[in-house]
Design a protein around this motif. Structure first.
Motif, PDB file in Angstrom:
ATOM      1  N   MET A 185      28.179  39.024 -40.580  1.00  0.00           N
ATOM      2  CA  MET A 185      28.993  39.334 -41.749  1.00  0.00           C
ATOM      3  C   MET A 185      30.450  39.603 -41.357  1.00  0.00           C
ATOM      4  N   PRO A 209      32.299  38.652 -38.726  1.00  0.00           N
ATOM      5  CA  PRO A 209      33.200  37.553 -38.329  1.00  0.00           C
ATOM      6  C   PRO A 209      33.714  36.767 -39.534  1.00  0.00           C
ATOM      7  N   ALA A 210      32.831  36.559 -40.517  1.00  0.00           N
ATOM      8  CA  ALA A 210      33.248  35.803 -41.701  1.00  0.00           C
ATOM      9  C   ALA A 210      34.322  36.556 -42.468  1.00  0.00           C
ATOM     10  N   LEU A 211      34.114  37.860 -42.630  1.00  0.00           N
ATOM     11  CA  LEU A 211      35.097  38.656 -43.380  1.00  0.00           C
ATOM     12  C   LEU A 211      36.410  38.721 -42.624  1.00  0.00           C
TER      13      LEU A 211
END
Lengths: 264, 280
Positions: free
Chosen positions: B1, B3-5
């Protein structure tokens, strides 16, 4: 709806025929012309594949196609990984913060031109040399949002208690993911990846702004745009036909894989 | 979660914040950016010249939206009235063009509309001998391109509520003596407004920020906001003003989206009320 009068029914069929004609005639003309030996809409001068052959001999187009493939593949791999993890994170913890939702939703609705200039300003402020790598960085932004939304749709109906059960039975987090979660979401992950791949292959404006100067990082849509600006050539018709065939195939495949999700 | 954010924050939030900040700076003498605070750029947005382009964009986008909604609704209605097993097939083929490249779909209209294009050929075939009509590089061409590109989405958005419509409602209305037109206007239309609204907002928002269609089908003669932003960044080199224009575009978009959300909420409230009344 059998109770409609024959007149009404005829009118409805007429509407359908007209709308489908409107949707398909422009594309059909393009595809037909790509096989026209003369290459011009003025006259049909026989079936020919020569415009496809001339594409194969065009170094600039081949280079652009290769660039597009690199950008699409790399950005799809990164976006699929990040988007899937994001989807699992959000759905497992069920933290639906408004801010979080907006952050994930934003890349899908922000106008391309705005994201394009924002990234151009950002990269040039960092003095980053732009090229294929900056296009990839940019494409992952919207691609991961799309992958995430496709995977999340699948996870809505996922029973998280089986994950707990797996952990209770002594499986490690990784084993649980590999043997329990992944098999359930895999169709959605592949569907999301295919969607991301197509979006990346077709994306023009953001690539145009973040490619930097020079031919080395021209992608296919940028090449097509430049060719269109110079005027109509039979090569564009052939190229357009190939690109359309690729995106429609990938998305039809994605849709089929995802049917279970949409049906729910 | 995380890394995506982080990715979204670093490559979307920060760059967008940067553009917002950029809009408050001055343009340097040599096209660079001078870091002194100013509101000039936003003032310039309201300059008659540029405000005119905004209004023009809104008019073009509005016209395209209206046409797309009328055609799209008619198509969705016809699909929802077709035999059940054919409906998914029709829907699939209505959306299929949407999946091909945007540039290519726009280019297809250049092939149709140019002076030696298909339409001119057809006219000749029917015996027309005069000057070829100039259809490309007109406002009409831009609108046709926008309608063509976004129509599939309107069909999809309108089909959803139409397919869920309970046929007994229309039947009841007719049994009570309402004409077909009244039934449509008073029963079917109100129940399918959310679909129309969703489709309309989509077409309007994408059209008003569009850059490719006015550039290709308008031949650069019909500037829309998107083209103006493009020019500031790539030719005029006035990034702060371009940033202010982009922010104005986002503001318009948010306004439209918020209005839609508000109306949808109200409609949902009314529907709940009506249901409560019917049950009580």
């Amino acid at each position: 709806m059998a109770e409609r009068s024959p007149g009404t029914r005829r009118a409805l069929w007429l509407v359908l025929s007209l709308v489908f004609a409107f949707l398909y005639i422009p594309i059909a003309v393009l595809v037909a012309l790509s096989f026209n030996a003369g290459g011009l809409p003025t006259a049909w001068s026989g079936f020919s594949l020569k415009w496809y052959a001339s594409l194969a001999g065009n170094a600039a187009i081949l280079q652009a196609a290769l660039n597009t493939l690199i950008v699409a593949l790399v950005s799809t791999v990164i976006a699929t990984l990040l988007g899937t993890l994001l989807a699992i994170g959000v759905e497992m913890r069920r933290q639906y913060g408004k801010g979080l939702e907006a952050l994930i939703f934003a890349p899908m609705i922000i106008p391309d031109i705005v994201l394009a200039i924002a990234l151009l300003s950002f990269f040039s402020m960092l003095n980053l040399t732009m090229g294929l790598h900056t296009i990839i960085l940019a494409h992952v932004v919207f691609n991961l949002a799309f992958v995430c939304s496709v995977v999340r749709a699948r996870l809505k109906s996922f029973d998280w208690s089986i994950v707990e059960a797996s952990a209770d039975l002594g499986a490690s987090a990784l084993t649980t993911f590999r043997r329990v979660t992944l098999p359930v979401i895999l169709p959605a992950v592949i569907a999301g990846a295919l969607l991301a791949f197509t979006l990346s292959v077709d994306e023009f404006i953001i690539a145009f702004f973040t490619a930097g100067a020079g031919r080395a990082s021209t992608t296919l849509p940028m090449q097509i745009y430049a060719m269109i600006r110079f005027g109509i050539t039979p090569e564009i018709n052939a190229l357009a036909t190939i690109v359309m065939a690729v995106s429609i195939t990938a998305l039809t495949l994605s849709q089929r894989l995802n049917r279970g999700v949409i049906g729910q | 979660m995380a890394p995506a954010l982080a990715w979204l924050t670093a490559l979307m939030v920060v760059p967008c914040a940067l553009v917002l900040a950029l809009a408050f700076f001055r343009r340097g003498i040599y096209g660079g950016i001078e870091y002194t605070f100013t509101l000039e750029n936003f003032g310039l947005v309201f300059d008659p010249l540029y405000a005119g382009i905004f209004l023009n964009s809104a008019r073009i986008a509005g016209t395209a939206t209206l046409i797309a909604v009328i055609i799209g609704y008619a198509a969705a209605y016809a699909i929802s009235a077709a035999p059940r097993r054919l409906q998914p097939v029709f829907l699939f083929f209505a959306v299929l063009p949407f999946w091909s490249n945007y540039l290519i779909r726009t280019y297809a209209w250049i092939v149709l509309l140019n002076r030696e294009g298909l339409i001119t050929q057809l006219l000749r075939w029917f015996g027309y001998t005069g000057e070829p009509p100039s259809m490309l590089y007109t406002e009409g061409a831009v609108i046709a391109g926008l309608v063509y590109n976004y129509l599939p989405f309107v069909i999809l958005a309108c089909y959803a509520p139409l397919s869920r419509l309970n046929p007994e409602l229309a039947e009841a209305s007719r049994d009570l003596g309402a004409s077909a037109l009244t039934t449509f206007r008073r029963v079917i239309l109100p129940l399918t407004v959310p679909g129309i609204a969703a489709g309309a907002v989509f077409v309007f928002v994408l059209s008003i920020g569009n850059f490719v269609t006015p550039a290709l089908l308008g031949g650069g003669r019909f500037q829309m906001i998107g083209n103006l932003v493009y020019d500031q960044f790539l030719t005029a080199n006035d990034w702060p003003f371009g940033a202010a224009l982009a922010m104005a575009l986002i503001a318009i978009m948010l306004l439209v989206l918020m209005t839609q959300a508000l109306l949808a909420d109200r409609a949902a409230g009314r529907a709940a009320e009506a249901k409560g009344g019917a049950n009580g």
